[in-house]
Design an enzyme around this catalytic site. Structure first.
Site, PDB file in Angstrom:
ATOM      1  N   PHE A 232      -2.942  22.856 -23.807  1.00  0.00           N
ATOM      2  CA  PHE A 232      -2.860  22.443 -22.390  1.00  0.00           C
ATOM      3  C   PHE A 232      -2.757  20.931 -22.216  1.00  0.00           C
ATOM      4  O   PHE A 232      -3.093  20.399 -21.170  1.00  0.00           O
ATOM      5  CB  PHE A 232      -4.063  22.972 -21.598  1.00  0.00           C
ATOM      6  CG  PHE A 232      -4.319  24.432 -21.780  1.00  0.00           C
ATOM      7  CD1 PHE A 232      -3.360  25.369 -21.420  1.00  0.00           C
ATOM      8  CD2 PHE A 232      -5.507  24.891 -22.316  1.00  0.00           C
ATOM      9  CE1 PHE A 232      -3.589  26.730 -21.603  1.00  0.00           C
ATOM     10  CE2 PHE A 232      -5.743  26.242 -22.499  1.00  0.00           C
ATOM     11  CZ  PHE A 232      -4.786  27.170 -22.136  1.00  0.00           C
TER      12      PHE A 232
ATOM     13  N   ARG B  38       4.092  10.124 -13.350  1.00  0.00           N
ATOM     14  CA  ARG B  38       4.588  11.467 -13.019  1.00  0.00           C
ATOM     15  C   ARG B  38       3.982  11.972 -11.715  1.00  0.00           C
ATOM     16  O   ARG B  38       4.621  12.724 -10.984  1.00  0.00           O
ATOM     17  CB  ARG B  38       4.309  12.449 -14.163  1.00  0.00           C
ATOM     18  CG  ARG B  38       5.015  13.784 -13.984  1.00  0.00           C
ATOM     19  CD  ARG B  38       4.906  14.663 -15.223  1.00  0.00           C
ATOM     20  NE  ARG B  38       5.866  14.320 -16.234  1.00  0.00           N
ATOM     21  CZ  ARG B  38       6.997  14.998 -16.470  1.00  0.00           C
ATOM     22  NH1 ARG B  38       7.302  16.034 -15.708  1.00  0.00           N
ATOM     23  NH2 ARG B  38       7.808  14.656 -17.428  1.00  0.00           N
TER      24      ARG B  38
ATOM     25  N   GLU C  60       4.644  24.148 -17.583  1.00  0.00           N
ATOM     26  CA  GLU C  60       3.886  23.421 -16.571  1.00  0.00           C
ATOM     27  C   GLU C  60       4.184  23.814 -15.122  1.00  0.00           C
ATOM     28  O   GLU C  60       3.265  23.863 -14.299  1.00  0.00           O
ATOM     29  CB  GLU C  60       4.125  21.916 -16.737  1.00  0.00           C
ATOM     30  CG  GLU C  60       3.566  21.355 -18.024  1.00  0.00           C
ATOM     31  CD  GLU C  60       4.008  19.909 -18.239  1.00  0.00           C
ATOM     32  OE1 GLU C  60       3.137  19.051 -18.437  1.00  0.00           O
ATOM     33  OE2 GLU C  60       5.219  19.645 -18.202  1.00  0.00           O
TER      34      GLU C  60
END
Length: 760
Positions: free
Chosen positions: A229, A311, A715
């Site tokens: 993750f 991001r 994602e």
């Protein structure tokens, strides 16, 4: 072809039978040493003395290292070199490694690590983003600001304005397999490293740098991880480097794994944010201008915080056209664990901000939030050209059609009316519903990482072995890429074997992250397979006096004119005729350019889309709640493996919902992480799943030339959990007239507080 088929995970039987081998299952020889860190018990200050005599004398201890005993600073940072493996005296967070113990057993090492007598000159820690702002404690000289148009003027001239500030919590990765590493010394000073990592090449680089040896002397192997993750993109560096130092110094195998408490106390989390917004809009709910401020808690070192912050800014638009936008991001340094990559890599935090704005606008106008969202969606292809706040032209938007389909399949309108009727009749149990979209950019924003290599062998019996730079962490990457190879040769997938990721076979790999594993590695493998197949076709055509294009590979056979033979026979013939049946493949993502300083360019090759509709019920007397139903429609392009993709979507939804509801990280005033075990940190359980859970794939081919026109899936669907958070807000809103300013995670306590505030 083997692609586009729902095949089971390649290690499914091993997983369910408990026979899949992880780092801790690898047999080790007698004399293997086990390691543990002695860690700091304050969050900020200086070590004034460190007495390790009791540690050295403890049962089973072979040797102890402080920073002065290391061959170098053994930097473990993935970015700017600010993470020495052991502190040289300065303490930056509670849990920072201060010394290293090598002992004859895992238990002996852990017990000894607690015996160090350390005194400190303690300083007041900076723990929150507000404290960091006040102290100007940050990783860049000032905030990063990207603009499109003139947001302040557009907001000032707008008929309506909303503004608010809310807290958005972090998240522990809670992978089932904790951080682990095992290093075997080889002859000539070489090392073989087994690491539970998403980034084998970074492990290789860090080990080589720590020991002043060339990278070719370090081989890193990763068969699988028990979850990652993002938490194993950089956080495994400490364990691998520690094991390498010990193995090199003592010429013995060295092994290290964190117990769960140590793992949670030492490693970084998802970045928590404080988000402020001010948005101007018209009577229809159409955004005219928006101004965001992101306060990002990075922790004590830079790690990957700068690209994570970037991001978040890149996803501040989500699926909406923002004609005028200003996005300001502060990357703040605090005396807490160094936050790191986590599924979505900052994107979800950015998306939450704009979704909160849409919800707030709808509340002010008394409109259905879905109607407000629709009026702001990016236009589909063929319409007026629209660009993101960073200047990328939106060429592939399918969000209108996708949301329309989900609105129909989830029976959104009828359920919303039924919920309104329920809430009018029930004073205690209130229901809420929300339908939220996702547009998620696919590519690494650091351009040079968008590359991958592969190595493919065809043996003379027709069996195929391949290796690539991607890592398997349960997501099914190996199976998908095996399907790509099988399709390339027209053989059953059972004929393909993927070997463990190995830096000695495929060099200079990028991390398996940014949802790019199948995109990059699948294409590299396809290129290698195409090369071998073309060689085979040329030779077989020559032998049969045919053209290479007339040689067909399908159904496990090779056909040339009216003749056919098993693929194995064709491989044998090519081998006998001295045809090379081995090839590398290399792929780099096209079209991407990115100017980070100015916030302009095309950082993403394409976008993945999706939407989720969630319905919840809350108890206004206690704040407890349930997710009653969730409907998800997600765009995987032409899915390589629909079964695996659906599994990824289901898991991502639950993990995203957990982040925004139950998973709460709590530090005390001293900087001690109080939620450091399953007893105090609440990940979603099976009982938290929606009673009705419908997941479907949107029928669509990627507009860009990706591997068999598929889209990344790791994602993007994480963001579907946002619908649960906003459904809770919708339910709370029935308790009063004001907009419920709900923080996240929306624990039962926070739901109760928000409900009580509206009722007073």
């Amino acid at each position: 072809m083997s692609v586009h088929k729902s095949l089971k995970h390649d290690a499914a039987e091993l997983h369910v039978s408990g026979t899949a081998r992880y780092i801790d299952d690898i047999p080790v020889p007698a004399g293997t040493l086990h390691l543990a860190f002695g860690t700091a018990t304050i969050a900020r200050g200086q070590v004034t003395s460190m007495d390790l005599a009791d540690v050295v004398a403890a049962d089973g201890v072979v040797r102890v290292w402080s920073a002065d005993d290391l061959p170098t600073d053994c930097d473990c940072s993935p970015s700017i070199g600010d993470e020495p493996m052991l502190s040289k005296g300065s303490v930056h967070f509670m849990g920072q490694p201060l010394f290293l113990v090598a002992a004859t057993s895992h238990l002996a090492a852990r017990k000894a690590a607690r015996l160090g007598k350390i005194t400190y000159s303690e300083e007041t820690p900076i723990l929150t983003v507000d404290e960091a702002m006040a102290a100007n404690s940050r990783f860049e000289d000032g905030p990063v600001v990207w603009t499109k148009g003139d947001a302040p003027t557009a907001i000032a001239d707008a008929p309506h304005v909303v503004e608010d500030t809310f807290d958005l919590g972090g998240q522990e990765h809670f992978y089932l397999e904790g951080q682990a590493a095992l290093v075997f010394p080889q002859e000539g000073g070489d090392l073989t490293v087994h690491s539970s990592t998403q980034h084998p090449t970074e492990i290789q680089h860090k080990v080589a740098h720590a020991l002043h040896i060339p990278m070719h002397s370090v081989k890193v192997e990763v068969r699988r991880m028990g979850g990652g993750f993002g938490g194993k993109e950089s956080q495994g560096n400490y364990l691998a480097v520690a094991c390498a130092v010990v193995a090199s110094a003592l010429n013995k195998p060295a092994k290290m794994r964190y117990d769960r408490d140590d793992d949670m106390v030492i490693t970084g989390k998802r970045h928590d944010f404080k988000i402020s917004y001010r948005a101007g809009f018209d009577e229809t709910g159409k955004l005219l201008g928006v101004d965001f401020s992101h306060l990002v808690r990075c922790g004590w070192s830079a790690d990957l915080s700068l690209p994570v912050g970037d991001r978040a800014m890149l996803h501040a638009d989500n699926a909406y056209n923002l004609p005028h936008a200003r996005i300001e991001s502060h990357r703040l340094k605090t005396n807490t664990q160094s936050n790191t990559a986590y599924r979505g890599f900052g994107g979800p935090q950015g998306i939450v901000g704009i979704e909160r704005v849409m919800d707030h606008i709808a509340h002010v106008l008394g409109k259905d939030p879905l109607d407000v969202r629709k009026v702001n969606f990016y236009l589909p292809p063929g319409g007026e050209e629209q660009t993101t706040p960073y200047g990328q032209v939106i060429e592939d938007s399918v969000i209108h059609d996708l949301v329309d389909q989900l609105e129909t399949s989830s029976d959104y309108a009828a359920r919303k009316a039924a919920i309104a009727d329920w809430n009018a009749k029930n004073p205690v149990i209130k229901k809420g519903i929300a339908l939220t979209p996702v547009k998620f950019g696919i590519s690494f924003t650091l351009t040079h990482l968008n590359q991958a290599g592969a190595l493919v062998h065809v043996y003379q019996d027709g069996s195929i072995a391949m290796n690539h730079g991607g890592t398997e962490m349960g997501q099914g990457l190996f199976q998908k890429v095996a399907q790509v190879a099988a399709s390339g040769f027209g053989v059953p997938v059972e004929m393909v074997r993927i070997t463990a990721t190995d830096t000695a076979k495929v060099p200079n790999t990028s991390a398996t992250a940014a949802s790019s594993g199948a995109d990059l590695n699948g294409m590299a493998v396809k290129i290698a397979c195409d090369t071998i197949r073309e060689r085979m076709a040329e030779k077989l055509a020559e032998l049969h006096q045919a053209a290479p294009e007339d040689v067909i590979f399908a159904d496990g056979k090779v056909r040339i004119g009216g003749e056919e033979m098993p693929f194995a026979k064709a491989a044998e013939i090519c081998y006998v005729n001295r045809v090379s049946l081995s090839s590398t493949g290399f792929y780099k993502t096209p079209k991407i350019t990115w100017d980070r300083v100015n916030g302009t360019g095309r950082p993403f090759f394409y976008f993945a889309y999706g939407a989720a509709c969630s319905e919840v019920a809350i108890d206004t007397l206690t704040g407890e709640y349930r997710i009653l139903r969730a409907d998800v429609l997600h765009d995987c392009g032409a899915s390589l493996n629909p079964a695996l993709d659906k599994g990824q979507i289901e898991g991502a939804f639950v993990q995203g919902a957990g982040w925004l509801t139950t998973e709460e990280l709590v530090w005390d005033a001293k900087g001690r992480l109080r939620t450091h075990a399953p007893s105090t940190y609440k990940i979603p359980a099976a009982s938290d799943m929606p009673e009705i859970f419908n997941v479907a794939l949107y029928e669509n081919e990627n507009a860009e030339d990706t591997i068999y026109r598929s889209k990344a899936v790791g994602e993007p669907p994480f963001n579907h959990g946002i619908s649960v958070w906003l459904a809770l807000s919708d339910a709370i809103a029935t308790c009063g007239s004001d907009y419920p300013s709900l923080d996240a995670p929306a624990t039962p306590e926070r739901v109760l507080m928000a409900t009580s505030k509206l009722q007073t």
